[in-house]
Design an enzyme around this catalytic site. Structure first.
Site, mmCIF file in Angstrom:
data_model
loop_
_atom_site.group_PDB
_atom_site.id
_atom_site.type_symbol
_atom_site.label_atom_id
_atom_site.label_comp_id
_atom_site.label_asym_id
_atom_site.label_seq_id
_atom_site.Cartn_x
_atom_site.Cartn_y
_atom_site.Cartn_z
ATOM 1 N N HIS A 113 -6.828 6.944 -2.756
ATOM 2 C CA HIS A 113 -7.660 5.956 -2.064
ATOM 3 C C HIS A 113 -6.957 5.246 -0.910
ATOM 4 C CE1 HIS A 113 -5.567 2.746 -4.243
ATOM 5 N NE2 HIS A 113 -6.175 1.898 -3.452
ATOM 6 N N HIS A 153 0.848 -1.206 0.000
ATOM 7 C CA HIS A 153 0.000 0.000 0.000
ATOM 8 C C HIS A 153 0.877 1.247 0.000
ATOM 9 C CE1 HIS A 153 -3.025 -2.978 1.505
ATOM 10 N NE2 HIS A 153 -3.776 -2.315 0.637
ATOM 11 N N HIS A 167 1.188 1.476 -5.818
ATOM 12 C CA HIS A 167 -0.156 0.885 -5.852
ATOM 13 C C HIS A 167 -1.180 1.948 -6.227
ATOM 14 C CE1 HIS A 167 -3.793 -1.253 -4.735
ATOM 15 N NE2 HIS A 167 -4.048 -0.376 -3.785
ATOM 16 N N ASP A 209 -8.974 -1.502 -7.714
ATOM 17 C CA ASP A 209 -8.182 -1.723 -6.509
ATOM 18 C C ASP A 209 -7.741 -3.176 -6.353
ATOM 19 O OD1 ASP A 209 -6.967 -1.006 -4.079
ATOM 20 O OD2 ASP A 209 -8.777 -1.467 -2.931
#
Length: 412
Positions: free
Chosen positions: A149, A109, A113, A266
């Site tokens: 996000h 993360h 990403h 995602d």
């Protein structure tokens, strides 16, 4: 009164100076990125950014410090969003520079990403059967939401935040903890003049963008997965029964499709070419196992897939594809036929991990056979040798003495 006026003037001057400094900072970042884009290898790489097979790891190799900045600029430029929404370049670079630097160096993360999810979203947004169901504001909101996000992701999941009673778990009442945190932190930046991408939007458009960004980021919470898939499946069935379809003029339709697209963007790794997918799996497990180590140290239950000592990677990937990814993308495919090639990647990748799972199981069974004695070995262990039989038949010296000595009753 004069003091108040002086204080106000001083405050205004300070704000103006700060704004000027940030503008300069944004302009400096813009100059740096434009210089990076002169690299012919990077330009060649980015020329394929509209393809699903685009490899974000190539961008990382060429610009390891700024994969998100470079990706976002390329996406905005290709869609002409700067002029369409009157976005100043220095504001754009100031904002995304803050977003990129706010991503922690987690194995998974991280800023890469974020860049990957934004590029995935971009591909969906350009598919004809999807683009004709959404508005231009949705495109802008979707790309920015994709970039932010996982902003400031701590490298541990919602379950860990809740189990440890973290500050953000307390702040968001254990509900979609990280997702609420990511989008709230992003809007804290957008509220500041020097980072405000929405400065030239009407109030109504800014509100629409904010709502879309919030809803799509919250949709990345895996706890929402089953409900999101069920809602899309039910909507498809209902619309077909009524002989209607998803309509750009219906905000609820657009919201549902954008939420599904963001979730797909995602968790799309299993739909990528195998070398890319395998690399993401390796990075994700590194982060998961790090969390598992922390949970073990804190004497907490170890979260699923986070125990490095018991992990069965091929088996877990097969289950993830079968029960989560395949139903999601098949439902999305009903609305967006252009993603059919992604399902082909998914099928091949599932077959690969099924084969790996069989190999792993066969290896484990073979190792267990080595550890367990055979029936012949067990019988040999159970049967005494001839020498042992003779020893068993011969009384001990103590037993012989007892046999020779009469008991008190015999003497009498």
């Amino acid at each position: 009164e004069s003091r108040a006026v002086a204080a106000t003037s001083s405050s205004t001057a300070a704000a103006a100076a700060a704004s000027s400094s940030q503008a300069h900072s944004g302009a400096h970042v813009a100059k740096h990125v434009h210089e990076l884009l002169l690299n012919t290898d990077l330009a060649a790489c980015l020329s394929k950014i509209d393809r699903w097979e685009f490899d974000i790891f190539e961008v990382q190799a060429l610009v390891p410090q700024h994969p998100l900045l470079v990706t976002m600029y390329s996406l905005f430029a290709s869609l002409n969003l700067f002029s369409k929404f009157n976005i100043k370049e220095h504001v754009f670079f100031a904002f995304f520079n803050q977003i990129e630097s706010g991503y922690l160096p987690n194995p998974y993360h991280n800023m890469l990403h974020a860049a990957d999810v934004a590029q995935n979203m971009f591909v969906y947004l350009q598919m004809p059967s999807f683009s004709n169901k959404i508005a231009s504001l949705d495109v802008f909101a979707g790309l920015v939401a994709a970039a932010v996000h996982d902003f400031r992701h701590p490298g541990t999941n919602n379950a860990f935040q809740i189990a440890t009673g973290s500050e953000i778990a307390t702040l968001y009442n254990d509900q979609s903890v990280l997702e609420n945190y990511h989008i709230a932190e992003a809007f804290k930046l957008l509220r500041q003049e020097q980072y405000n991408l929405l400065a030239n939007f009407s109030r109504a458009d800014a509100k629409s963008v904010r709502e879309m960004m919030i809803q799509t980021v919250l949709a990345t919470d895996m706890q929402q997965h089953m409900g999101l898939v069920a809602d899309l499946q039910a909507s498809v069935v209902s619309k077909r029964a009524e002989d209607t379809w998803f309509d750009v003029s219906h905000r609820n339709d657009r919201m549902m499709l954008m939420k599904v697209a963001m979730h797909c963007a995602d968790v799309s790794n299993p739909c990528k070419p195998m070398p890319v997918y395998a690399r993401w799996v390796e990075l994700l497990l590194e982060e998961f196992w790090s969390q598992g180590d922390q949970e073990r140290a804190l004497d907490l239950p170890i979260s699923p897939m986070c125990d490095r000592e018991t992990a069965n990677v091929p088996k877990s990937q097969v289950a993830f594809i079968q029960f989560f990814i395949a139903p999601l993308f098949k439902a999305f495919n009903e609305v967006v036929p252009e993603i059919t090639p992604l399902l082909e990647h998914l099928k091949r990748n599932k077959a690969h991990y099924e084969e790996q799972a069989q190999i792993k199981q066969a290896k484990q069974e073979k190792e267990q056979e080595k550890e367990q004695p055979t029936t012949e070995e067990e019988e040999t262990e159970q049967q005494p040798t001839e020498e042992e039989e003779m020893r068993q038949q011969q009384p001990t010296e103590e037993e012989e003495t007892q046999q020779q000595q009469p008991t008190e009753e015999e003497e009498m």
